[in-house]
Design an enzyme around this catalytic site. Structure first.
Site, PDB file in Angstrom:
ATOM      1  N   HIS A 127       8.300   2.201  -8.462  1.00 30.93           N
ATOM      2  CA  HIS A 127       6.900   2.619  -8.580  1.00 30.93           C
ATOM      3  C   HIS A 127       6.838   3.800  -9.543  1.00 30.93           C
ATOM      4  O   HIS A 127       7.791   4.561  -9.675  1.00 30.93           O
ATOM      5  CB  HIS A 127       6.400   3.024  -7.197  1.00 30.93           C
ATOM      6  CG  HIS A 127       4.937   3.277  -7.086  1.00 30.93           C
ATOM      7  ND1 HIS A 127       4.351   4.448  -7.508  1.00 30.93           N
ATOM      8  CD2 HIS A 127       3.925   2.514  -6.576  1.00 30.93           C
ATOM      9  CE1 HIS A 127       3.060   4.398  -7.256  1.00 30.93           C
ATOM     10  NE2 HIS A 127       2.769   3.243  -6.702  1.00 30.93           N
ATOM     11  N   ASP A 186      12.796   6.004  -1.808  1.00 27.57           N
ATOM     12  CA  ASP A 186      11.350   5.829  -1.700  1.00 27.57           C
ATOM     13  C   ASP A 186      11.105   4.803  -0.598  1.00 27.57           C
ATOM     14  O   ASP A 186      11.336   3.609  -0.783  1.00 27.57           O
ATOM     15  CB  ASP A 186      10.793   5.349  -3.047  1.00 27.57           C
ATOM     16  CG  ASP A 186       9.319   4.956  -2.996  1.00 27.57           C
ATOM     17  OD1 ASP A 186       8.721   4.983  -1.910  1.00 27.57           O
ATOM     18  OD2 ASP A 186       8.781   4.599  -4.065  1.00 27.57           O
ATOM     19  N   GLN A 195       7.369   1.393   1.216  1.00 26.15           N
ATOM     20  CA  GLN A 195       7.171   0.002   1.598  1.00 26.15           C
ATOM     21  C   GLN A 195       8.124  -0.484   2.684  1.00 26.15           C
ATOM     22  O   GLN A 195       8.042  -1.633   3.100  1.00 26.15           O
ATOM     23  CB  GLN A 195       7.310  -0.894   0.360  1.00 26.15           C
ATOM     24  CG  GLN A 195       6.316  -0.609  -0.746  1.00 26.15           C
ATOM     25  CD  GLN A 195       4.878  -0.921  -0.353  1.00 26.15           C
ATOM     26  OE1 GLN A 195       4.630  -1.675   0.585  1.00 26.15           O
ATOM     27  NE2 GLN A 195       3.931  -0.344  -1.063  1.00 26.15           N
ATOM     28  N   LYS A 218       0.107   3.568   4.730  1.00 26.24           N
ATOM     29  CA  LYS A 218       0.642   2.212   4.628  1.00 26.24           C
ATOM     30  C   LYS A 218       1.169   1.709   5.973  1.00 26.24           C
ATOM     31  O   LYS A 218       1.584   0.543   6.067  1.00 26.24           O
ATOM     32  CB  LYS A 218       1.750   2.162   3.568  1.00 26.24           C
ATOM     33  CG  LYS A 218       1.267   2.490   2.159  1.00 26.24           C
ATOM     34  CD  LYS A 218       2.400   2.393   1.153  1.00 26.24           C
ATOM     35  CE  LYS A 218       1.982   2.918  -0.212  1.00 26.24           C
ATOM     36  NZ  LYS A 218       0.974   2.075  -0.869  1.00 26.24           N
ATOM     37  N   CYS A 221       1.267  -0.135 -10.434  1.00 27.22           N
ATOM     38  CA  CYS A 221       1.988   1.107 -10.729  1.00 27.22           C
ATOM     39  C   CYS A 221       3.468   0.828 -10.984  1.00 27.22           C
ATOM     40  O   CYS A 221       4.342   1.573 -10.522  1.00 27.22           O
ATOM     41  CB  CYS A 221       1.827   2.125  -9.607  1.00 27.22           C
ATOM     42  SG  CYS A 221       0.141   2.720  -9.417  1.00 27.22           S
TER      43      CYS A 221
END
Length: 411
Positions: free
Chosen positions: A122, A199, A202, A225, A364
């Site tokens: 991202h 990261d 997700q 999220k 993104c």
């Protein structure tokens, strides 16, 4: 037992029609919907004990402080951090990664040092490192992708060297659904004296995360999220690293002593939480964690795997739909695709006319779009409240889009 219909009853926003059709929400990678438990927790805070934290000794201030600091304990438990001081509340994943880039990397890296990442990142896990490289003279290196959008540990071994100081990687790709082997990558990084940054935007909503088992040095994720409010997330960092870092923002709340010419900082985690914190958001974040753990992260992950498997089976019926990324058994609940000859924004517009909400654009992730050889894609992403009926409605809407644009192009 996981009961998706019972789950759906707890999400008020799902019970509506959009453009005359029942809402089918498949934009969960962008943001998830919120259960009534989270909405009520936010309402209770603002209706009953809205106050600033840490400073006040009055009843409302004490209750707000308990709620805010209790949320830190919930986040610590959720990702199994060793110490509560290792949990920094941030605006979200982007801010968390920028803290590491600015407060750690810019102070530690020198000319010629290497930062290793992947083309599937991202933008929030690319641009901060570009800025670090410009400021320090460090070099960016990218692990090549396999044809199916995965990475191989052999390529990681070839890319990471003794000059590598940082390896940073998305846990789950927001475009391809690729699930990266971050634990094994971290072992390679540590063997070369580098730190590992993950990261987790997700992954944390969809699967159990244990930062001690992963042995990552930093882990960033967002509440919105994972059924929580927007505007809040968390950065996990190993205590010894955070202790050695300078604050990211300066002002109230993060100081110990202030003089006319010099100041000192509070201990962890407060030196990274300048200003009035996101109190209501933290309280909602904790309630979202309560909710997800009550459902069971393992149940959520299994449900999403079933949905993406079913969706990919349905799409094999349509040769003109191209799906990107690894096979269903090797991906998270994310399905990125294009209809050949049709712009993804047009596809998303027709789907919306049928009540189906998907994302269209570069997500993104422009470098990944370049790797895929396209400017944009459409994306359907699943969560715990989606059903096989949602998948059927999605595929039916795709058929409508194909028929519509087939007629348009035939004119």
């Amino acid at each position: 037992m996981f009961d998706v219909q019972k789950v759906r009853e707890q999400f008020p926003i799902l019970h509506q029609e959009v453009n005359g059709h029942p809402l089918v929400y498949l934009d969960n990678s962008a943001t998830s919907q919120k259960p009534i438990q989270v909405i009520e927790a936010l309402e209770e805070y603002y209706n009953s004990y809205n106050s600033n934290v840490h400073r006040g000794v009055h009843t409302l201030g004490s209750k707000a402080t308990d709620g805010y600091e209790g949320a830190r304990d919930r986040v610590q438990s959720f990702i199994n951090a060793k110490n509560r001081e290792e949990i920094i509340f941030t605006r979200g994943t982007t801010t968390a990664l920028n803290i590491v880039a600015s407060s750690y990397a810019k102070a530690k890296l020198n000319e010629g040092d290497e930062i290793v990442l992947t083309p599937m990142e991202h933008h929030s896990n690319i641009i901060p490192w570009q800025q670090v490289a410009k400021a320090t003279g460090a070099v960016l290196k990218y692990i090549p992708l396999q044809p199916d959008g995965t990475i191989s540990l052999e390529d990681v071994e070839e890319t990471v060297t003794d000059k590598t100081k940082i390896v940073t990687m998305v846990h789950v790709s927001n475009v391809l659904g690729t699930m990266n082997p971050v634990k094994e990558v971290g072992e390679i990084a540590h063997n070369h004296g580098a730190i590992m940054i993950v990261d987790g935007a997700q992954s944390s909503p969809h699967k159990k995360v244990d930062v001690q088992d992963l042995n990552c040095d930093f882990f960033a994720f967002s509440a919105h999220k994972m059924c929580g409010p927007t505007g809040i997330g968390a950065l996990y960092g190993k205590k010894e690293l955070l202790d050695d870092m300078e604050p990211f923002e300066f002002g109230g709340e993060m100081i110990d002593e202030v003089g006319l010419y010099e100041s000192t900082w509070k201990e962890l985690p407060y030196k990274f939480e300048g200003g009035t914190p996101i109190i209501g958001g933290a309280i909602g974040f904790a309630k979202a964690i309560d909710y997800l753990e009550e459902i069971g992260l393992e149940n959520i992950e299994a449900h999403e795997k079933m949905l993406v498997q079913y969706a990919m089976e349905r799409l094999t019926e349509h040769e003109d739909v191209e799906v990107y990324g690894p096979p269903a058994d090797q991906r998270a609940g994310i399905l990125t695709f294009n209809i050949k000859g049709v712009h993804p924004h047009d596809v998303a517009t027709v789907l919306d006319s049928q009540g189906v909400a998907v994302r269209a654009g570069h997500h993104c992730a422009r470098p990944l779009m370049n790797w895929l050889g396209c400017t944009a894609t459409a994306r359907a992403s699943f969560y715990l409240y989606n059903t096989k009926s949602d998948v059927d409605a999605f595929v039916d809407a795709l058929v409508t889009a194909k028929e519509y644009f087939g007629d348009v192009y035939a004119e």
